[in-house]
Write a protein that holds these residues in place. Sequence first.
Motif, short mmCIF file in Angstrom:
data_model
loop_
_atom_site.label_atom_id
_atom_site.label_comp_id
_atom_site.label_asym_id
_atom_site.label_seq_id
_atom_site.Cartn_x
_atom_site.Cartn_y
_atom_site.Cartn_z
N VAL A 49 1.03 -1.22 -0.17
CA VAL A 49 -0.08 -0.08 0.05
C VAL A 49 0.97 1.09 -0.04
O VAL A 49 1.37 1.71 1.08
CB VAL A 49 -0.88 0.09 1.53
N GLU A 50 1.07 1.90 -1.25
CA GLU A 50 2.24 2.73 -1.43
C GLU A 50 1.76 4.00 -0.67
O GLU A 50 2.52 4.95 -0.28
CB GLU A 50 2.36 3.06 -2.84
N GLU A 51 0.51 4.29 -0.34
CA GLU A 51 -0.10 5.56 0.14
C GLU A 51 0.24 5.62 1.47
O GLU A 51 0.17 6.71 2.21
CB GLU A 51 -1.73 5.61 -0.15
N CYS A 52 0.63 4.42 2.07
CA CYS A 52 1.11 4.50 3.64
C CYS A 52 2.58 4.78 3.84
O CYS A 52 3.42 4.31 3.17
CB CYS A 52 0.84 3.01 4.33
N GLN A 53 2.90 5.43 4.80
CA GLN A 53 4.20 5.81 5.10
C GLN A 53 4.88 4.70 5.69
O GLN A 53 6.12 4.36 5.49
CB GLN A 53 4.33 6.88 6.36
N SER A 54 4.22 3.69 6.52
CA SER A 54 4.95 2.57 6.91
C SER A 54 4.72 1.32 5.88
O SER A 54 3.72 1.45 5.08
CB SER A 54 4.26 2.04 8.11
N ILE A 56 3.16 -1.55 4.59
CA ILE A 56 2.03 -2.29 4.77
C ILE A 56 1.80 -2.97 3.52
O ILE A 56 1.77 -2.53 2.48
CB ILE A 56 0.90 -1.63 5.65
N TYR A 57 1.50 -4.45 3.67
CA TYR A 57 1.16 -5.05 2.41
C TYR A 57 -0.30 -5.64 2.71
O TYR A 57 -0.72 -6.19 3.93
CB TYR A 57 2.20 -6.09 2.23
N LEU A 58 -1.14 -6.01 1.66
CA LEU A 58 -2.15 -6.80 1.90
C LEU A 58 -2.47 -7.80 0.93
O LEU A 58 -1.89 -7.62 -0.36
CB LEU A 58 -3.28 -5.71 1.98
N PHE A 59 -3.50 -8.75 1.02
CA PHE A 59 -3.87 -9.70 -0.05
C PHE A 59 -5.14 -9.82 0.29
O PHE A 59 -5.78 -9.90 1.35
CB PHE A 59 -3.03 -10.99 0.20
N VAL A 60 -6.08 -10.00 -0.76
CA VAL A 60 -7.66 -10.20 -0.86
C VAL A 60 -7.75 -11.34 -1.38
O VAL A 60 -7.34 -11.83 -2.63
CB VAL A 60 -8.11 -9.15 -1.32
N ARG A 125 -4.68 9.41 4.43
CA ARG A 125 -4.45 8.93 3.01
C ARG A 125 -4.04 7.54 3.03
O ARG A 125 -4.61 6.84 2.21
CB ARG A 125 -3.49 9.68 2.35
N GLY A 126 -3.49 7.07 3.95
CA GLY A 126 -2.96 5.58 3.93
C GLY A 126 -3.99 4.69 4.22
O GLY A 126 -4.36 3.79 3.57
N MET A 127 -4.84 5.10 5.12
CA MET A 127 -6.23 4.14 5.34
C MET A 127 -7.06 4.24 3.96
O MET A 127 -7.51 3.03 3.80
CB MET A 127 -6.82 4.77 6.66
N ARG A 128 -7.17 5.32 3.64
CA ARG A 128 -8.12 5.54 2.23
C ARG A 128 -7.56 4.50 1.07
O ARG A 128 -8.11 4.15 0.46
CB ARG A 128 -8.20 7.02 1.98
N ILE A 134 -8.00 -2.55 -1.31
CA ILE A 134 -8.89 -3.78 -1.11
C ILE A 134 -10.06 -3.84 -2.23
O ILE A 134 -10.50 -4.67 -2.93
CB ILE A 134 -9.63 -3.48 0.38
N LYS A 135 -10.82 -2.79 -2.49
CA LYS A 135 -11.83 -2.70 -3.33
C LYS A 135 -11.62 -3.23 -4.83
O LYS A 135 -12.27 -3.94 -5.36
CB LYS A 135 -12.53 -1.30 -3.39
N ARG A 136 -10.39 -2.58 -5.10
CA ARG A 136 -9.76 -3.00 -6.50
C ARG A 136 -9.67 -4.43 -6.57
O ARG A 136 -9.91 -5.11 -7.73
CB ARG A 136 -8.46 -2.13 -6.85
#
Length: 143
Positions: A49-54, A56-60, A125-128, A134-136
Amino acid sequence: MPVEDPKSLIEDFQSVSTKEKLDLLLEFSENLPQLPARYVDHPDLLERVEECQSPIYLFVEVLSDGNKTVNLFFTAPEESPTTRGFASILHSVLDGLPASQVQAFDDDFPSKLGLAEAVSPLRMRGMRGMLSRIKRQVSEKSS
Protein backbone atom coordinates in the motif's frame (compact mmCIF):
# COMPACT_ATOMS: atom_id res chain seq x y z
CA MET A 1 -18.62 -12.44 9.22
CA PRO A 2 -17.19 -9.10 10.24
CA VAL A 3 -16.36 -8.57 13.87
CA GLU A 4 -17.56 -4.96 13.98
CA ASP A 5 -20.60 -3.16 12.65
CA PRO A 6 -19.26 -0.10 10.78
CA LYS A 7 -21.97 2.22 12.16
CA SER A 8 -21.31 1.14 15.75
CA LEU A 9 -17.59 1.53 15.23
CA ILE A 10 -18.07 5.05 13.85
CA GLU A 11 -20.23 5.91 16.88
CA ASP A 12 -17.61 4.46 19.24
CA PHE A 13 -14.84 6.57 17.73
CA GLN A 14 -16.94 9.73 17.45
CA SER A 15 -18.10 9.55 21.05
CA VAL A 16 -14.64 9.71 22.65
CA SER A 17 -11.88 12.28 23.11
CA THR A 18 -8.89 12.54 20.79
CA LYS A 19 -6.67 10.69 23.27
CA GLU A 20 -9.26 7.92 23.61
CA LYS A 21 -9.43 7.65 19.80
CA LEU A 22 -5.68 7.02 19.77
CA ASP A 23 -6.10 4.45 22.56
CA LEU A 24 -8.80 2.67 20.52
CA LEU A 25 -6.56 2.73 17.45
CA LEU A 26 -3.73 1.22 19.51
CA GLU A 27 -6.09 -1.45 20.80
CA PHE A 28 -7.01 -2.36 17.22
CA SER A 29 -3.32 -2.44 16.24
CA GLU A 30 -2.70 -5.11 18.86
CA ASN A 31 -5.47 -7.27 17.38
CA LEU A 32 -4.40 -7.36 13.73
CA PRO A 33 -4.51 -11.06 12.80
CA GLN A 34 -1.22 -12.70 11.89
CA LEU A 35 -0.52 -13.43 8.25
CA PRO A 36 -1.19 -17.11 7.49
CA ALA A 37 1.82 -19.26 6.62
CA ARG A 38 0.65 -19.61 3.02
CA TYR A 39 1.33 -15.87 2.57
CA VAL A 40 4.31 -15.54 4.91
CA ASP A 41 6.14 -17.92 2.59
CA HIS A 42 4.99 -15.99 -0.52
CA PRO A 43 5.44 -12.25 0.08
CA ASP A 44 5.33 -11.77 -3.71
CA LEU A 45 1.55 -12.33 -3.55
CA LEU A 46 1.04 -9.31 -1.28
CA GLU A 47 0.44 -5.80 -2.58
CA ARG A 48 2.27 -2.88 -1.00
CA VAL A 49 0.00 0.00 0.00
CA GLU A 50 2.13 2.84 -1.36
CA GLU A 51 -0.09 5.53 0.20
CA CYS A 52 1.06 4.47 3.67
CA GLN A 53 4.19 5.88 5.28
CA SER A 54 4.85 2.52 6.91
CA PRO A 55 5.44 -0.66 4.90
CA ILE A 56 2.07 -2.39 4.88
CA TYR A 57 1.08 -5.15 2.52
CA LEU A 58 -2.29 -6.73 1.86
CA PHE A 59 -3.83 -9.64 0.06
CA VAL A 60 -7.49 -10.19 -0.71
CA GLU A 61 -9.05 -13.59 -1.28
CA VAL A 62 -12.45 -13.85 -2.92
CA LEU A 63 -13.81 -17.31 -2.28
CA SER A 64 -15.68 -19.12 -5.01
CA ASP A 65 -18.63 -19.78 -2.69
CA GLY A 66 -22.11 -18.49 -3.57
CA ASN A 67 -21.51 -15.12 -1.88
CA LYS A 68 -17.96 -14.58 -3.15
CA THR A 69 -16.88 -14.11 0.45
CA VAL A 70 -13.93 -11.79 0.97
CA ASN A 71 -11.00 -12.66 3.25
CA LEU A 72 -8.43 -9.97 4.04
CA PHE A 73 -4.83 -10.41 5.08
CA PHE A 74 -2.40 -7.70 6.16
CA THR A 75 1.14 -7.45 7.31
CA ALA A 76 2.60 -4.35 8.97
CA PRO A 77 5.51 -3.86 11.36
CA GLU A 78 4.85 -3.89 15.10
CA GLU A 79 6.50 -0.46 15.35
CA SER A 80 3.76 1.04 13.14
CA PRO A 81 0.74 0.99 15.47
CA THR A 82 -1.28 3.60 13.54
CA THR A 83 -0.97 1.68 10.28
CA ARG A 84 -1.64 -1.63 12.02
CA GLY A 85 -4.66 -0.07 13.72
CA PHE A 86 -6.10 1.11 10.41
CA ALA A 87 -5.55 -2.31 8.85
CA SER A 88 -7.17 -4.02 11.84
CA ILE A 89 -10.18 -1.71 11.70
CA LEU A 90 -10.70 -2.46 8.01
CA HIS A 91 -10.23 -6.16 8.69
CA SER A 92 -12.82 -6.04 11.47
CA VAL A 93 -15.52 -4.44 9.29
CA LEU A 94 -14.84 -6.06 5.89
CA ASP A 95 -13.40 -9.55 6.42
CA GLY A 96 -16.02 -12.21 5.77
CA LEU A 97 -18.42 -9.98 3.84
CA PRO A 98 -19.70 -10.85 0.37
CA ALA A 99 -17.75 -9.12 -2.42
CA SER A 100 -20.79 -7.00 -3.33
CA GLN A 101 -20.91 -5.51 0.18
CA VAL A 102 -17.18 -4.78 0.18
CA GLN A 103 -17.56 -3.05 -3.20
CA ALA A 104 -20.46 -0.97 -1.85
CA PHE A 105 -18.64 -0.08 1.39
CA ASP A 106 -18.55 3.64 2.16
CA ASP A 107 -15.38 5.21 0.71
CA ASP A 108 -15.67 7.94 3.33
CA PHE A 109 -15.57 5.46 6.24
CA PRO A 110 -12.03 6.48 7.32
CA SER A 111 -13.10 10.13 7.65
CA LYS A 112 -16.28 9.23 9.51
CA LEU A 113 -14.24 7.66 12.32
CA GLY A 114 -13.12 11.16 13.30
CA LEU A 115 -9.46 10.22 13.37
CA ALA A 116 -8.38 13.24 11.31
CA GLU A 117 -8.13 15.23 14.55
CA ALA A 118 -5.84 12.58 16.02
CA VAL A 119 -3.55 11.60 13.14
CA SER A 120 -1.92 13.38 10.21
CA PRO A 121 -3.58 13.79 6.79
CA LEU A 122 -0.85 11.55 5.37
CA ARG A 123 -1.92 8.73 7.73
CA MET A 124 -5.57 9.22 6.76
CA ARG A 125 -4.50 8.99 3.11
CA GLY A 126 -2.92 5.63 3.97
CA MET A 127 -6.17 4.23 5.37
CA ARG A 128 -8.11 5.43 2.33
CA GLY A 129 -5.39 3.81 0.18
CA MET A 130 -5.87 0.49 1.96
CA LEU A 131 -9.63 0.63 1.38
CA SER A 132 -9.19 1.58 -2.26
CA ARG A 133 -6.77 -1.27 -2.90
CA ILE A 134 -9.05 -3.77 -1.13
CA LYS A 135 -11.96 -2.73 -3.34
CA ARG A 136 -9.83 -2.91 -6.49
CA GLN A 137 -8.58 -6.41 -5.64
CA VAL A 138 -12.12 -7.56 -4.84
CA SER A 139 -13.31 -6.20 -8.17
CA GLU A 140 -10.49 -7.90 -10.08
CA LYS A 141 -10.91 -11.23 -8.30
CA SER A 142 -14.70 -11.44 -8.38
CA SER A 143 -15.12 -10.77 -12.11
